[in-house]
Design an enzyme around this catalytic site. Sequence first.
Site, short mmCIF file in Angstrom:
data_model
loop_
_atom_site.label_atom_id
_atom_site.label_comp_id
_atom_site.label_asym_id
_atom_site.label_seq_id
_atom_site.Cartn_x
_atom_site.Cartn_y
_atom_site.Cartn_z
N ASP A 228 0.84 -1.19 0.00
CA ASP A 228 0.00 0.00 0.00
C ASP A 228 0.88 1.25 0.00
O ASP A 228 2.05 1.21 0.36
CB ASP A 228 -0.89 0.01 1.26
CG ASP A 228 -2.03 -0.99 1.14
OD1 ASP A 228 -2.36 -1.37 0.01
OD2 ASP A 228 -2.57 -1.38 2.19
N TYR A 294 5.74 -9.03 7.98
CA TYR A 294 5.32 -7.64 8.19
C TYR A 294 5.57 -7.23 9.62
O TYR A 294 5.52 -8.05 10.53
CB TYR A 294 3.81 -7.50 7.95
CG TYR A 294 3.38 -7.64 6.52
CD1 TYR A 294 3.25 -6.52 5.70
CD2 TYR A 294 3.06 -8.90 5.98
CE1 TYR A 294 2.83 -6.65 4.37
CE2 TYR A 294 2.64 -9.03 4.67
CZ TYR A 294 2.52 -7.90 3.87
OH TYR A 294 2.10 -8.02 2.58
N TYR A 362 -4.14 -9.66 2.89
CA TYR A 362 -4.25 -8.24 3.27
C TYR A 362 -4.11 -8.14 4.79
O TYR A 362 -4.95 -8.64 5.54
CB TYR A 362 -5.59 -7.66 2.84
CG TYR A 362 -5.75 -7.54 1.35
CD1 TYR A 362 -5.27 -6.41 0.68
CD2 TYR A 362 -6.39 -8.52 0.60
CE1 TYR A 362 -5.42 -6.28 -0.70
CE2 TYR A 362 -6.54 -8.40 -0.76
CZ TYR A 362 -6.05 -7.28 -1.42
OH TYR A 362 -6.21 -7.15 -2.77
#
Length: 400
Positions: A228, A294, A362
């Site tokens: 993103d 992440y 996501y």
Amino acid sequence: MILKKSKEILREHILCNHCLGRQFGKISTSTNQRRGEVIRNLLRCIYPDLNNNLDLQKPCFICGDIFERSDSVITKINPEFEFNSFHLGTKIPEDIIRKEEMLKENFGLEYQENLKQELNRELGKQIGDIIGKEFKREKEDVTILLHPYDSKVEYLINPIFVYGRYNKLIRGIPQTKWLCRKCKGKGCSRCNRTGKMYDESVEELISPLFVEAAKGNDSSFHGAGREDIDVLMLGNGRPFVLEIKSPKIREIDLKKLETEVNAINEGKVFISGLTFVEKELVEKVKNTHLKKIYRAEISICLADEEKKKIEEFFNDREIYQETPNRVIHRRADKTRIRKVYKVLTSKENCTSLEIHCDGGLYIKELISGDEERTNPSIAEVLGKNINCVLLDVISIEEKV
Ligand SMILES: [Zn+2]
Ligand SMILES: [Zn+2]
């Protein structure tokens, strides 16, 4: 059979030896011209008074004697760019192709080779000798497109492909150039006449130097997925393939470009591991889902038992994820199944998570649950409203 058909054809049409021999081109390996000559001589012996089409007259009904004139297009070949290999194409007028098909049909010529094939082969040999480059049937650097009937030459220069990995060190820039939603790139008041949603992108910070070095005319940036706009891409970087179109120079100095790109983009974007690749890698890079790690900052402070609960629950856990609400306007609505391998919490920091998972998951929605479109989610497991406040990719699997 050959002689009988040849006799029938020559009774009606004037043909040069190339075109006569080519009507039986798929039967033997001799050149068409030689075969045509042999057929003609034999017919002369057998039917001395057939008609004067047996003599070599002009112009040839099919090709208009193009083989005698082919030098004029060959001398126009003068490429002003670098290449090592070429493929040849020839452009033949429609009416000639039709005449050839008509002949095939009328005389039942099942072994006919077409003019284009013969021209490609014959001219390809000559051109290879003249320009001293390798003739290739695939993965050629350039296609030389001859228009022998117009004495014109076109060059279709194939792109070069450079693989590398990028780091995005600032938030707020997209991976690729993003056209203005309102004007679709024309320029309007919303986008300040730029035609773009964002001034900069990873693509625009990297590509121009490559295009310039290769004297290309355009480029395409193919990333292995994308983060993103507000997400950093850290660690070993995200794989990409840069396609440089119509390059006049193919042997660009990748080490030097890497240094230059990194110098002008210091603190913004960093590239590494550049290497030339084949076109096939583009689809591979775009379609492989690489595992990722992440780092997320979430909107609540986790208690120790909550940390433990999350770590225990998200252990090789399958996640069912419908296309997130925030992207559904531009992505197909489908349910994807991706795995979370583990979630690590931090001793020092109660808002920090490290998430190890499949590519294509996501993460913001894994945390919030996205109104139950992602199942299970961290919010659901803890029974609380939780959002992702900050997100970074800290590692991407090496293999592509
Ligand atoms: Zn001919
Ligand atoms: Zn606009």
